[in-house]
Design a protein around this motif. Structure first.
Motif, PDB file in Angstrom:
ATOM      1  N   CYS A 167      35.785 -94.207  13.251  1.00  0.00           N
ATOM      2  CA  CYS A 167      36.627 -93.174  12.617  1.00  0.00           C
ATOM      3  C   CYS A 167      36.358 -93.005  11.122  1.00  0.00           C
ATOM      4  O   CYS A 167      36.892 -92.098  10.494  1.00  0.00           O
ATOM      5  CB  CYS A 167      38.110 -93.454  12.866  1.00  0.00           C
ATOM      6  SG  CYS A 167      38.770 -94.829  11.895  1.00  0.00           S
TER       7      CYS A 167
ATOM      8  N   CYS B 189      41.993 -97.111  14.689  1.00  0.00           N
ATOM      9  CA  CYS B 189      41.549 -96.656  16.007  1.00  0.00           C
ATOM     10  C   CYS B 189      41.199 -97.804  16.947  1.00  0.00           C
ATOM     11  O   CYS B 189      40.815 -97.587  18.078  1.00  0.00           O
ATOM     12  CB  CYS B 189      40.360 -95.705  15.864  1.00  0.00           C
ATOM     13  SG  CYS B 189      38.823 -96.554  15.464  1.00  0.00           S
TER      14      CYS B 189
ATOM     15  N   CYS C  23      39.437-102.142  13.940  1.00  0.00           N
ATOM     16  CA  CYS C  23      39.955-101.148  12.993  1.00  0.00           C
ATOM     17  C   CYS C  23      41.457-100.991  13.226  1.00  0.00           C
ATOM     18  O   CYS C  23      41.890-100.804  14.363  1.00  0.00           O
ATOM     19  CB  CYS C  23      39.235 -99.826  13.214  1.00  0.00           C
ATOM     20  SG  CYS C  23      39.965 -98.445  12.323  1.00  0.00           S
TER      21      CYS C  23
HETATM   22 ZN   LIG Z   1      38.580 -96.737  13.167  1.00  0.00          ZN
END
Ligand SMILES: [Zn+2]
Length: 174
Positions: free
Chosen positions: A54, A26, A23
């Motif tokens: 997230c 995050c 990601c």
């Molecule tokens: Zn994330």
């Protein structure tokens, strides 16, 4: 001929083992593919992903040759994964059946996605055929029988009878 109950396994997994995409927000590597589509020139695939950690969404672009497994034919020859070949086969099976072109496109989309999400470098024509068959069973029983007859080399009326008998059993056991 694979048994039909076995074909009812979930067709897609949320995360292919080959998915090591992080990601961008995050850096977590657990995400699920919510949409996959082929770029206009057919050489890249765009995937819309959702981070499980997230919840944010992001898009990745991957080279087609990296995401599609090679197809291993019965005679052990390898060939590229060809969406158009699957589409031709299911169109033929659905000839004169009440199945829209759109439904067939979506069917092939799902087969394609499941092939990518296997995360394997190679996959047999049999595996792909079983997935197509499982999809067709949901869509149109007669079309599924036609496809199975080509795919499994049905030789006589008894094979068709067996197919429908198995189908009846798996419908009842649902
Ligand atoms: Zn994330």
């Amino acid at each position: 001929m694979p048994s039909l109950p076995a074909l009812r396994r979930p067709l897609e997994r949320l995360n292919g083992p080959a998915t090591a995409v992080r990601c961008p927000y995050c850096a977590d590597s657990t995400n699920r593919v919510i949409d996959s589509r082929l770029g206009r020139d057919g050489s890249e695939i765009r995937r819309r992903r959702e981070c499980v950690e997230c919840g944010r969404r992001f898009t990745t672009r991957e080279r087609v040759e990296e995401v599609f497994p090679k197809i291993v034919k019965r005679d052990e020859r390898r060939e590229d994964f060809r969406r158009d070949k699957i589409l031709v086969a299911v169109r033929k099976a659905c000839e004169k059946r009440p199945v829209s072109a759109d439904a067939l496109d979506r069917l092939v989309d799902r087969v394609e996605r499941s092939a990518q999400e296997l995360g394997a470098k190679e996959v047999s024509t049999r595996t792909i055929g079983e997935r197509v068959l499982a999809e067709l069973v949901e869509l149109d029983t007669l079309a599924a029988a036609r496809f199975a007859s080509v795919f499994s080399n049905f030789e006589n009326a008894g094979d068709y009878a067996a197919f429908f008998r198995d189908l009846g059993k798996s419908e009842r056991s649902r």
